[in-house]
Design a protein around this motif. Structure first.
Motif, mmCIF file in Angstrom:
data_model
loop_
_atom_site.group_PDB
_atom_site.id
_atom_site.type_symbol
_atom_site.label_atom_id
_atom_site.label_comp_id
_atom_site.label_asym_id
_atom_site.label_seq_id
_atom_site.Cartn_x
_atom_site.Cartn_y
_atom_site.Cartn_z
ATOM 1 N N SER A 92 42.639 46.832 53.078
ATOM 2 C CA SER A 92 42.408 45.439 53.447
ATOM 3 C C SER A 92 41.054 45.292 54.123
ATOM 4 O O SER A 92 40.502 46.246 54.676
ATOM 5 C CB SER A 92 43.507 44.933 54.387
ATOM 6 O OG SER A 92 43.438 45.591 55.646
ATOM 7 N N GLN A 93 40.548 44.068 54.061
ATOM 8 C CA GLN A 93 39.285 43.717 54.697
ATOM 9 C C GLN A 93 39.490 42.376 55.390
ATOM 10 O O GLN A 93 40.003 41.429 54.782
ATOM 11 C CB GLN A 93 38.200 43.616 53.626
ATOM 12 C CG GLN A 93 36.838 43.178 54.118
ATOM 13 C CD GLN A 93 35.839 43.166 52.971
ATOM 14 O OE1 GLN A 93 35.232 44.183 52.647
ATOM 15 N NE2 GLN A 93 35.673 42.018 52.333
ATOM 16 N N ASP A 98 40.227 40.124 52.113
ATOM 17 C CA ASP A 98 40.401 40.712 50.782
ATOM 18 C C ASP A 98 41.402 41.857 50.881
ATOM 19 O O ASP A 98 41.604 42.438 51.964
ATOM 20 C CB ASP A 98 39.070 41.235 50.233
ATOM 21 C CG ASP A 98 38.967 41.080 48.716
ATOM 22 O OD1 ASP A 98 40.020 41.157 48.049
ATOM 23 O OD2 ASP A 98 37.853 40.887 48.211
ATOM 24 N N MET A 100 43.316 45.199 48.267
ATOM 25 C CA MET A 100 43.434 45.890 46.984
ATOM 26 C C MET A 100 44.663 46.787 47.006
ATOM 27 O O MET A 100 45.078 47.277 48.061
ATOM 28 C CB MET A 100 42.185 46.718 46.675
ATOM 29 C CG MET A 100 41.984 47.942 47.545
ATOM 30 S SD MET A 100 40.688 49.076 46.925
ATOM 31 C CE MET A 100 39.204 48.130 47.173
ATOM 32 N N HIS A 127 41.827 41.305 38.233
ATOM 33 C CA HIS A 127 41.106 40.992 39.465
ATOM 34 C C HIS A 127 40.124 42.134 39.712
ATOM 35 O O HIS A 127 40.492 43.173 40.259
ATOM 36 C CB HIS A 127 42.076 40.846 40.648
ATOM 37 C CG HIS A 127 43.121 39.816 40.437
ATOM 38 N ND1 HIS A 127 44.372 39.877 41.024
ATOM 39 C CD2 HIS A 127 43.116 38.676 39.687
ATOM 40 C CE1 HIS A 127 45.083 38.829 40.664
ATOM 41 N NE2 HIS A 127 44.349 38.085 39.844
ATOM 42 N N LYS A 129 37.354 44.532 41.176
ATOM 43 C CA LYS A 129 36.903 44.903 42.514
ATOM 44 C C LYS A 129 35.487 45.467 42.455
ATOM 45 O O LYS A 129 35.183 46.317 41.609
ATOM 46 C CB LYS A 129 37.823 45.982 43.120
ATOM 47 C CG LYS A 129 39.308 45.684 43.064
ATOM 48 C CD LYS A 129 39.715 44.580 44.002
ATOM 49 C CE LYS A 129 41.212 44.361 43.962
ATOM 50 N NZ LYS A 129 41.655 43.251 44.808
ATOM 51 N N ARG A 142 34.781 43.279 47.457
ATOM 52 C CA ARG A 142 35.087 41.894 47.083
ATOM 53 C C ARG A 142 35.860 41.903 45.769
ATOM 54 O O ARG A 142 35.609 42.720 44.883
ATOM 55 C CB ARG A 142 33.807 41.055 46.894
ATOM 56 C CG ARG A 142 32.990 40.806 48.125
ATOM 57 C CD ARG A 142 33.739 40.115 49.250
ATOM 58 N NE ARG A 142 34.366 38.846 48.898
ATOM 59 C CZ ARG A 142 33.769 37.657 48.966
ATOM 60 N NH1 ARG A 142 32.485 37.583 49.319
ATOM 61 N NH2 ARG A 142 34.430 36.559 48.683
ATOM 62 N N THR A 143 36.768 40.942 45.657
ATOM 63 C CA THR A 143 37.576 40.781 44.451
ATOM 64 C C THR A 143 37.138 39.533 43.705
ATOM 65 O O THR A 143 36.949 38.472 44.310
ATOM 66 C CB THR A 143 39.065 40.666 44.814
ATOM 67 O OG1 THR A 143 39.467 41.838 45.522
ATOM 68 C CG2 THR A 143 39.921 40.521 43.560
ATOM 69 N N GLU A 219 30.484 36.315 37.719
ATOM 70 C CA GLU A 219 30.895 37.419 38.604
ATOM 71 C C GLU A 219 29.709 38.272 39.019
ATOM 72 O O GLU A 219 29.547 38.609 40.200
ATOM 73 C CB GLU A 219 31.934 38.285 37.902
ATOM 74 C CG GLU A 219 32.332 39.522 38.705
ATOM 75 C CD GLU A 219 33.125 40.523 37.898
ATOM 76 O OE1 GLU A 219 32.875 41.738 38.042
ATOM 77 O OE2 GLU A 219 34.007 40.100 37.114
#
Length: 282
Positions: A92-93, A98, A100, A127, A129, A142-143, A219
């Protein structure tokens, strides 16, 4: 997998979190691979969305910056006494927010092969990454919803009426370059796909490729801080790797890694590093 980590057999299923209630995961596993489990039982190590909220058992997150290899795993409830199931945590961030799940295992597998890797990772998927690695730690990520946006727009928006099942590689590359140069115009460029289909006859595959290219370029514009240093490790299948090949036109050096290979390497690493279950030797 054998004691040395070699793959003995593999199977796939499309039954995942999107279609399973928490209590249904065990049955899905047994239906897929129950014949692998003998009287002595089996250790099952899981990464990915089975550990999400609403999955088999919520496995939590390790906050970055941190190493991707886990220090612990979450036991999952089972009715079959032969099963010993553990689920690896995600990452997590806090800022920007964010998360994953599953990709951290791929990152750990890549680092097992390249322990000195320092730079950016791209992990394509529904999604995608983008990840920064430094000194064996994930320092930020970042996703991007590129894959999901493509699925929604190609099947549920007005653009679906303009798409066929073919592919035009030059149209894809041109759309990537266009979105990279003017990301603020992507929304208008998307509608132009429909307008062109009404006013002219686009080449076969051009509309689908252009939709994918615009979203990919959008993106890449957002992920520029990750790849502008000029080196990216790309983890994915052949089709996913081709999607990011336009980065080479931006002067980026891509090193390509097979997603399944690094996932298995990450699972081997996790199993070796986790405490044994019930005092058993792993």
């Amino acid at each position: 997998m054998g004691p040395d980590g070699a793959v003995l057999e593999s199977r796939r299923s499309d039954r995942g979190m999107g279609g399973l209630a928490p209590e249904a995961f065990e049955g899905a596993l047994l239906a897929l691979a129950g014949d692998w489990i003998g009287p002595e039982g089996a250790e099952v190590l899981i990464c990915g969305m089975a550990g999400a909220r609403g999955g088999w058992a919520e496995a939590g997150y390790a906050a970055v910056p941190c190493a991707p290899a886990p220090a612990e795993a979450t036991p999952a409830p089972t009715h079959d006494a032969r099963l010993r199931v553990r689920i690896l945590p995600g990452l997590s961030q806090s800022s920007p927010p964010d998360v994953m799940r599953g990709e951290e295992t791929q990152i750990a597998g890549l680092l097992a092969a390249e322990p000195d890797f320092d730079g950016a990772l791209c992990l394509p998927g529904t999604h995608t990454k983008w990840v920064r690695l430094s000194r064996g730690q994930v320092t930020g990520f970042r996703t991007f919803l590129t894959g999901e946006l493509f699925a929604l727009l190609s099947t549920q928006s007005i653009l679906r009426l303009s798409l066929d099942d073919q592919w035009d590689a030059p149209a894809f590359n041109a759309a990537v370059a266009e979105a990279l140069a003017t990301p603020e115009s992507v929304s208008a460029a998307l509608f132009a796909i429909r307008a062109e289909a009404l006013l002219a006859t686009p080449a076969p595959g051009a509309a689908r490729a252009r939709l994918s290219g615009l979203l990919t370029g959008l993106e890449l514009a957002g992920a520029r801080p990750f790849w502008e240093a000029g080196r990216v490790a790309l983890v994915g299948s052949g089709a996913q790797q081709a999607q990011y090949a336009p980065l080479t036109a931006q002067g980026v050096t891509l090193t390509r890694h097979d997603a399944e290979t690094v996932t298995l390497a990450g699972l081997r690493l996790a199993r070796a590093g986790l405490p044994p279950i019930g005092g058993e030797t792993p």
